[in-house]
Design an enzyme around this catalytic site. Sequence first.
Site, PDB file in Angstrom:
ATOM      1  N   LYS A 100      -5.255  -4.230  -4.404  1.00 57.60           N
ATOM      2  CA  LYS A 100      -5.409  -3.242  -3.327  1.00 57.60           C
ATOM      3  C   LYS A 100      -6.743  -2.522  -3.437  1.00 57.60           C
ATOM      4  O   LYS A 100      -7.135  -2.096  -4.536  1.00 57.60           O
ATOM      5  CB  LYS A 100      -4.274  -2.210  -3.394  1.00 57.60           C
ATOM      6  CG  LYS A 100      -2.885  -2.760  -3.103  1.00 57.60           C
ATOM      7  CD  LYS A 100      -1.873  -1.639  -3.170  1.00 57.60           C
ATOM      8  CE  LYS A 100      -0.450  -2.135  -2.913  1.00 57.60           C
ATOM      9  NZ  LYS A 100       0.536  -1.035  -2.985  1.00 57.60           N
ATOM     10  N   ARG A 155      -7.528   0.522  -2.363  1.00 56.90           N
ATOM     11  CA  ARG A 155      -7.385   1.924  -2.759  1.00 56.90           C
ATOM     12  C   ARG A 155      -7.122   2.068  -4.253  1.00 56.90           C
ATOM     13  O   ARG A 155      -7.555   3.040  -4.873  1.00 56.90           O
ATOM     14  CB  ARG A 155      -6.288   2.610  -1.945  1.00 56.90           C
ATOM     15  CG  ARG A 155      -4.908   1.968  -1.967  1.00 56.90           C
ATOM     16  CD  ARG A 155      -3.980   2.634  -0.955  1.00 56.90           C
ATOM     17  NE  ARG A 155      -2.658   2.018  -0.872  1.00 56.90           N
ATOM     18  CZ  ARG A 155      -2.347   1.008  -0.079  1.00 56.90           C
ATOM     19  NH1 ARG A 155      -3.278   0.485   0.698  1.00 56.90           N
ATOM     20  NH2 ARG A 155      -1.121   0.509  -0.043  1.00 56.90           N
ATOM     21  N   THR A 171       0.609   4.969  -3.279  1.00 57.87           N
ATOM     22  CA  THR A 171      -0.403   4.346  -4.133  1.00 57.87           C
ATOM     23  C   THR A 171      -1.672   5.184  -4.258  1.00 57.87           C
ATOM     24  O   THR A 171      -2.156   5.428  -5.370  1.00 57.87           O
ATOM     25  CB  THR A 171      -0.751   2.952  -3.588  1.00 57.87           C
ATOM     26  OG1 THR A 171       0.418   2.141  -3.632  1.00 57.87           O
ATOM     27  CG2 THR A 171      -1.853   2.301  -4.406  1.00 57.87           C
ATOM     28  N   HIS A 222       3.786   5.316  -8.752  1.00 55.09           N
ATOM     29  CA  HIS A 222       5.027   5.847  -8.173  1.00 55.09           C
ATOM     30  C   HIS A 222       6.172   4.945  -8.591  1.00 55.09           C
ATOM     31  O   HIS A 222       5.962   3.850  -9.120  1.00 55.09           O
ATOM     32  CB  HIS A 222       4.951   5.907  -6.636  1.00 55.09           C
ATOM     33  CG  HIS A 222       4.575   4.595  -5.995  1.00 55.09           C
ATOM     34  ND1 HIS A 222       5.453   3.543  -5.873  1.00 55.09           N
ATOM     35  CD2 HIS A 222       3.411   4.172  -5.450  1.00 55.09           C
ATOM     36  CE1 HIS A 222       4.853   2.520  -5.281  1.00 55.09           C
ATOM     37  NE2 HIS A 222       3.598   2.882  -5.022  1.00 55.09           N
ATOM     38  N   ASN A 254      -1.739   7.661   1.407  1.00 55.02           N
ATOM     39  CA  ASN A 254      -2.572   6.488   1.685  1.00 55.02           C
ATOM     40  C   ASN A 254      -3.375   6.728   2.965  1.00 55.02           C
ATOM     41  O   ASN A 254      -4.523   6.306   3.085  1.00 55.02           O
ATOM     42  CB  ASN A 254      -1.713   5.235   1.834  1.00 55.02           C
ATOM     43  CG  ASN A 254      -1.080   4.810   0.524  1.00 55.02           C
ATOM     44  OD1 ASN A 254      -1.564   5.149  -0.554  1.00 55.02           O
ATOM     45  ND2 ASN A 254       0.004   4.064   0.610  1.00 55.02           N
ATOM     46  N   HIS A 256       8.827  -4.118  -2.720  1.00 51.94           N
ATOM     47  CA  HIS A 256       9.120  -3.790  -1.320  1.00 51.94           C
ATOM     48  C   HIS A 256       9.887  -4.911  -0.637  1.00 51.94           C
ATOM     49  O   HIS A 256      10.828  -4.668   0.117  1.00 51.94           O
ATOM     50  CB  HIS A 256       7.818  -3.556  -0.554  1.00 51.94           C
ATOM     51  CG  HIS A 256       7.258  -2.179  -0.702  1.00 51.94           C
ATOM     52  ND1 HIS A 256       7.951  -1.039  -0.343  1.00 51.94           N
ATOM     53  CD2 HIS A 256       6.062  -1.741  -1.174  1.00 51.94           C
ATOM     54  CE1 HIS A 256       7.209   0.023  -0.579  1.00 51.94           C
ATOM     55  NE2 HIS A 256       6.059  -0.369  -1.091  1.00 51.94           N
ATOM     56  N   ASP A 284       1.758  -0.925 -10.242  1.00 52.87           N
ATOM     57  CA  ASP A 284       2.192  -0.366  -8.959  1.00 52.87           C
ATOM     58  C   ASP A 284       3.706  -0.486  -8.804  1.00 52.87           C
ATOM     59  O   ASP A 284       4.275  -1.569  -8.928  1.00 52.87           O
ATOM     60  CB  ASP A 284       1.480  -1.135  -7.831  1.00 52.87           C
ATOM     61  CG  ASP A 284       1.428  -0.374  -6.528  1.00 52.87           C
ATOM     62  OD1 ASP A 284       2.444   0.261  -6.180  1.00 52.87           O
ATOM     63  OD2 ASP A 284       0.385  -0.415  -5.843  1.00 52.87           O
ATOM     64  N   ASP A 330       4.253  -4.092  -6.569  1.00 50.42           N
ATOM     65  CA  ASP A 330       4.620  -3.285  -5.404  1.00 50.42           C
ATOM     66  C   ASP A 330       5.016  -4.180  -4.227  1.00 50.42           C
ATOM     67  O   ASP A 330       6.033  -3.937  -3.571  1.00 50.42           O
ATOM     68  CB  ASP A 330       3.453  -2.388  -5.010  1.00 50.42           C
ATOM     69  CG  ASP A 330       3.791  -1.452  -3.861  1.00 50.42           C
ATOM     70  OD1 ASP A 330       4.590  -0.514  -4.074  1.00 50.42           O
ATOM     71  OD2 ASP A 330       3.266  -1.649  -2.752  1.00 50.42           O
TER      72      ASP A 330
END
Length: 538
Positions: A159, A161, A77, A353, A98, A309, A36, A305
Amino acid sequence: MKNFFLIFFTTLSVFSQKKDSKINSDVKLVVGIVVDQMKYEYIPKFWNKYGNKGFKRLINDGFLAKNAHFSYSVTSTGPGHATIVTGTTPNYHGIIGNDWYDPVKNKSIYCVDDNNINPIGTNKKIGKKSPKNLLVTTISDENRISSNFRGKTFSVALKDRSAVLSGGHTANFAYWFDDENGKFVTSNYYIDELPAWVENFNSKKNIDSYVHNWDTYYDIDTYTESGSDFNPYEGKILGKNNSVFPYDLINLSKKENGLVDYNAIKYSPSGNKILVDFALKAIEEESLGTDKDTDFLHIGFSSTDHIGHRFGSNSKEVQDTYIRLDKDIENILNILDKKIGENNYLVYLSSDHGITHSPNFLADNNIPINKIASNKVFVPELNQFINNISNYNIFLNHEKINEMDENVEEIKNQIKTVLLNEPWIYDVYDFDDLEEAVANYENYSLNMLLNNSHPKYRGDLAFFVNPFWVRRSSSTSNHGTPTTYDTHVPIIFYGKGVKPGSSYDRLNVKDIAPTLAAILGINFPILITGDVIVEAIN
């Protein structure tokens, strides 16, 4: 003459067998690794800090696409994972973000929410997930169908998802991490109760062992590829008053009520380590790759990820995370060699991404980056005709427009005029003009928006943001744009059926699934728009 025919048919049989050996796959296990927020730059940037048996082994002995991109606007994501496994873009697979706005239901949808599903391993909403919003098949769905469902699919990520979308519709198991309670959970879409081995893995003693103090793997002074450790751009975690090494996560994770804050796992390299251990345990316990039918194991590394961030892509925290991830990948490959056999498995690695730098960091270094304070730019008289603005789409309130006997085209023109006067807007498009839009096939901005636009969830208008503008956010670094720093990610193939090499051609992330299908000799996913990367196939 008899001997001639004997030799002729024997030779023909040998040639036929050789042809069959090229057509029929004997890959025992496909391991999909999605990191991620891994932009391509992290490969060359940190190359000298990687060992020889992780990323370097995959690249030196495998195939690397150096110029691979996503071809749609909302680089997040959910869409990323869906695109990798379906071989098509959001306008077909339906995962356009998302979250997205459903104009028929007039409400926001989370990509893997399913209120008709019951949680397993938890009683919380985090367990009510399924792939029902995914509108096409995935590469592992097709593998299951091709093997008459003997081939297994196992998917895991921090995650929900990432795990759910990678696994597809027919996954035997998909697990994700409940960071509130520190457990891997699932839903009854897959199983009715957690297997004993997952329950054992979820024991408090085991999960708590992943809450480690975090210091750099090597001497921090050698981390010259990233910025200074102390700088004004980074966020903080777990109440720590600064964002510099070391991180005393054992103490920082202790709550006043005596419980553990499992964000300590999510916001550190331990989040990657726990996934590796869980995935490798699954290989053993679920007997993946042990028979003639190809199995799939999807691993979604999500901590990269969270860390990116929070600290930014130029941080020493990100660099150390990738140095440690390199060791994790080495561990995966070593176990695959031992358990599955070096010539029996296939690995692909990519990302959902990329990521940009901190906008403040760029601005302080003469990159004229700007922040969009708000998209609330419409006066109340015009705003009343807008239901929703999301994923670069504007949804009109047609009921209100009709009620007030207004002209839809006039409302659209007013919205366009306001937006085009904003410095952060590049252009505005009307989805009613699709015939003209499609004719402009070389229009980058228009194609990125169209590829992200499923007809069920399409707005009335769409806008493209100027590249030097980013939305204001609490994150240090962000993504979700159609610009190159978010679209450019690595694609690596390694192992059985892969021809070592590299490519500078502009390839697409949606090419991964058809390439895998070609190697395995199975049907492509149901609506493929990607191409086979021929030079990657042996």
